[in-house]
Design a protein around this motif. Structure first.
Motif, PDB file in Angstrom:
ATOM      1  N   ARG A  50      13.842  12.850 -36.366  1.00  0.00           N
ATOM      2  CA  ARG A  50      12.493  13.251 -37.105  1.00  0.00           C
ATOM      3  C   ARG A  50      12.722  14.607 -37.748  1.00  0.00           C
ATOM      4  NH1 ARG A  50       8.973  16.936 -35.481  1.00  0.00           N
ATOM      5  NH2 ARG A  50       9.393  16.640 -33.088  1.00  0.00           N
ATOM      6  N   LEU A  51      13.360  15.489 -36.906  1.00  0.00           N
ATOM      7  CA  LEU A  51      13.580  17.101 -37.400  1.00  0.00           C
ATOM      8  C   LEU A  51      14.727  16.928 -38.542  1.00  0.00           C
ATOM      9  CD1 LEU A  51      13.394  18.943 -34.017  1.00  0.00           C
ATOM     10  CD2 LEU A  51      12.002  19.083 -35.991  1.00  0.00           C
ATOM     11  N   ALA A  52      15.805  16.121 -38.208  1.00  0.00           N
ATOM     12  CA  ALA A  52      16.788  16.123 -39.156  1.00  0.00           C
ATOM     13  C   ALA A  52      16.270  15.625 -40.690  1.00  0.00           C
ATOM     14  CB  ALA A  52      17.994  15.269 -38.743  1.00  0.00           C
ATOM     15  N   ARG A  53      15.495  14.771 -40.527  1.00  0.00           N
ATOM     16  CA  ARG A  53      14.986  14.005 -41.777  1.00  0.00           C
ATOM     17  C   ARG A  53      14.172  14.977 -42.486  1.00  0.00           C
ATOM     18  NH1 ARG A  53      13.653   8.492 -38.263  1.00  0.00           N
ATOM     19  NH2 ARG A  53      15.541   7.321 -38.822  1.00  0.00           N
ATOM     20  N   GLU A  54      13.344  15.839 -41.599  1.00  0.00           N
ATOM     21  CA  GLU A  54      12.554  16.685 -42.291  1.00  0.00           C
ATOM     22  C   GLU A  54      13.081  17.971 -42.914  1.00  0.00           C
ATOM     23  OE1 GLU A  54       9.101  19.814 -40.997  1.00  0.00           O
ATOM     24  OE2 GLU A  54       9.670  18.138 -39.597  1.00  0.00           O
ATOM     25  N   LEU A  55      14.296  18.515 -42.023  1.00  0.00           N
ATOM     26  CA  LEU A  55      14.817  19.698 -42.563  1.00  0.00           C
ATOM     27  C   LEU A  55      16.243  19.705 -43.311  1.00  0.00           C
ATOM     28  CD1 LEU A  55      14.097  21.550 -39.302  1.00  0.00           C
ATOM     29  CD2 LEU A  55      12.912  21.771 -41.530  1.00  0.00           C
ATOM     30  N   ARG A  56      16.995  18.327 -43.059  1.00  0.00           N
ATOM     31  CA  ARG A  56      18.094  18.264 -43.756  1.00  0.00           C
ATOM     32  C   ARG A  56      19.152  19.246 -43.470  1.00  0.00           C
ATOM     33  NH1 ARG A  56      17.015  13.029 -45.469  1.00  0.00           N
ATOM     34  NH2 ARG A  56      19.065  13.378 -46.953  1.00  0.00           N
ATOM     35  N   PRO A  57      19.747  19.441 -42.083  1.00  0.00           N
ATOM     36  CA  PRO A  57      20.584  20.402 -41.838  1.00  0.00           C
ATOM     37  C   PRO A  57      21.985  20.017 -42.240  1.00  0.00           C
ATOM     38  CG  PRO A  57      19.979  18.993 -39.959  1.00  0.00           C
ATOM     39  CD  PRO A  57      19.116  18.704 -40.770  1.00  0.00           C
ATOM     40  N   ARG A  76      24.695   7.433 -35.542  1.00  0.00           N
ATOM     41  CA  ARG A  76      24.751   6.188 -36.584  1.00  0.00           C
ATOM     42  C   ARG A  76      23.495   6.325 -37.485  1.00  0.00           C
ATOM     43  NH1 ARG A  76      24.790   2.575 -32.963  1.00  0.00           N
ATOM     44  NH2 ARG A  76      26.870   2.410 -32.742  1.00  0.00           N
ATOM     45  N   GLN A  77      22.422   6.802 -37.181  1.00  0.00           N
ATOM     46  CA  GLN A  77      21.371   6.790 -38.184  1.00  0.00           C
ATOM     47  C   GLN A  77      21.578   8.063 -39.008  1.00  0.00           C
ATOM     48  OE1 GLN A  77      17.383   5.754 -36.995  1.00  0.00           O
ATOM     49  NE2 GLN A  77      17.876   4.838 -35.077  1.00  0.00           N
ATOM     50  N   LEU A  78      21.776   9.062 -38.608  1.00  0.00           N
ATOM     51  CA  LEU A  78      21.912  10.360 -39.358  1.00  0.00           C
ATOM     52  C   LEU A  78      22.928  10.091 -40.489  1.00  0.00           C
ATOM     53  CD1 LEU A  78      21.723  13.199 -36.934  1.00  0.00           C
ATOM     54  CD2 LEU A  78      19.853  12.490 -38.407  1.00  0.00           C
ATOM     55  N   CYS A  79      24.182   9.499 -40.128  1.00  0.00           N
ATOM     56  CA  CYS A  79      25.360   9.407 -40.872  1.00  0.00           C
ATOM     57  C   CYS A  79      25.089   8.194 -41.946  1.00  0.00           C
ATOM     58  CB  CYS A  79      26.686   8.999 -40.116  1.00  0.00           C
ATOM     59  SG  CYS A  79      27.054  10.374 -39.181  1.00  0.00           S
ATOM     60  N   ARG A  80      24.242   7.281 -41.516  1.00  0.00           N
ATOM     61  CA  ARG A  80      23.934   6.490 -42.671  1.00  0.00           C
ATOM     62  C   ARG A  80      22.806   7.004 -43.473  1.00  0.00           C
ATOM     63  NH1 ARG A  80      22.439   2.362 -39.263  1.00  0.00           N
ATOM     64  NH2 ARG A  80      20.102   3.037 -39.373  1.00  0.00           N
ATOM     65  N   GLU A  81      22.056   7.691 -43.257  1.00  0.00           N
ATOM     66  CA  GLU A  81      20.820   8.261 -44.031  1.00  0.00           C
ATOM     67  C   GLU A  81      21.004   9.516 -44.754  1.00  0.00           C
ATOM     68  OE1 GLU A  81      17.128   8.515 -41.817  1.00  0.00           O
ATOM     69  OE2 GLU A  81      17.285   6.702 -40.802  1.00  0.00           O
ATOM     70  N   MET A  82      22.002  10.309 -44.347  1.00  0.00           N
ATOM     71  CA  MET A  82      22.496  11.561 -44.788  1.00  0.00           C
ATOM     72  C   MET A  82      24.052  11.708 -44.605  1.00  0.00           C
ATOM     73  SD  MET A  82      19.695  14.194 -42.826  1.00  0.00           S
ATOM     74  CE  MET A  82      19.068  12.976 -41.648  1.00  0.00           C
ATOM     75  N   PRO A  83      24.769  10.863 -45.681  1.00  0.00           N
ATOM     76  CA  PRO A  83      26.089  11.094 -45.611  1.00  0.00           C
ATOM     77  C   PRO A  83      26.809  12.418 -45.760  1.00  0.00           C
ATOM     78  CG  PRO A  83      25.353   9.401 -47.216  1.00  0.00           C
ATOM     79  CD  PRO A  83      24.169   9.999 -46.742  1.00  0.00           C
ATOM     80  N   GLY A  84      26.247  13.394 -45.991  1.00  0.00           N
ATOM     81  CA  GLY A  84      26.896  14.640 -46.131  1.00  0.00           C
ATOM     82  C   GLY A  84      26.768  15.537 -44.763  1.00  0.00           C
ATOM     83  N   ILE A  85      25.982  15.101 -43.902  1.00  0.00           N
ATOM     84  CA  ILE A  85      25.526  15.821 -42.556  1.00  0.00           C
ATOM     85  C   ILE A  85      26.875  15.762 -41.651  1.00  0.00           C
ATOM     86  CG2 ILE A  85      24.782  14.051 -41.181  1.00  0.00           C
ATOM     87  CD1 ILE A  85      22.570  15.980 -40.064  1.00  0.00           C
ATOM     88  N   GLY A  86      27.383  16.896 -40.887  1.00  0.00           N
ATOM     89  CA  GLY A  86      28.446  16.795 -40.178  1.00  0.00           C
ATOM     90  C   GLY A  86      27.893  16.757 -38.539  1.00  0.00           C
TER      91      GLY A  86
END
Length: 213
Positions: A50-57, A76-86
């Motif tokens: 939830r926080l990652a989707r809101e704040l896009r770190p 898995r979900q973060l990397c699929r939704e936000m390809p640039g996130i480390g």
């Protein structure tokens, strides 16, 4: 791979761990670094998403054993939704069986909590720059000493480039050979080593120092 974060760019970090002391330790560690800040903390996998989707770190430091949704599924979900996130997994578990699944899910870092602060910071720097960083202790749990000796010099070069995430077409251009030739070398190397996926190749290359983690 991501191109990483520029040196003068502010870098936001999400920390997800159910232990408050771990979160406080990472926050204190980053407080002395210019341009780095913990933008959010989470105790559960659901809160981390939830926080990652809101704040896009830029960077997410995740415990593998998060309550609720596991660190693997969050990755898995973060990397699929936000390809640039480390994504850097920070864990007590030195289990090489986790590594292929985490790398396949998109994680770029795996560090043990038994390592010192310098190791964690080095891993965060590498992941923020778009590189892969695997804890040497974790990577060495399953060694393949001498396996690289069965490869030809060209096969080793192909393995190295595959481990860096290059496609057959890109490798062909760099080596000035045909795509078919690259595929032949890649297939031969993987057959000799008993490897089946690009993730397997990356782990082999790290363990045998063909590339540096």
């Amino acid at each position: 791979m991501s191109e990483g974060v520029k040196a003068d760019e502010a870098l936001d970090v999400l920390v997800a761990d159910d232990h408050p002391l771990i979160r406080a330790g990472i926050r204190a560690l980053l407080s002395a670094r210019p341009h780095w800040r913990v933008c959010a903390e989470a105790e559960t996998g659901e809160a981390a998403l939830r926080l990652a989707r809101e704040l896009r770190p830029h960077l997410a430091v995740l415990d593998y054993s998060l309550p609720g949704i596991t660190g693997l599924e969050v990755t898995r979900q973060l990397c699929r939704e936000m390809p640039g996130i480390g994504v850097l997994v920070y864990t007590m578990h030195a289990d090489e069986r986790m590594l292929p699944a985490l790398l396949e899910a998109g994680a770029r870092g795996y560090v043990l909590k038994t390592e010192d602060d310098a190791a964690l910071l080095a891993a965060m720097d590498a992941v923020a720059a778009g590189d892969i960083h695997i804890s040497p202790e974790a990577a060495n749990r399953k060694t393949m000493q001498g396996a690289a000796s069965v490869l030809t010099p060209r096969e080793i070069e192909v393995v190295r480039l595959v481990a860096f995430g290059e496609t057959n077409k890109s490798i062909a251009a760099q080596l000035n050979v045909s795509v078919k030739t690259v595929d032949t070398h890649r297939t031969a190397a993987m057959r000799k080593l008993g490897l089946h996926t690009a993730v397997d190749v990356t782990l082999f290359a790290i363990r045998n120092k063909i590339i540096e983690p």
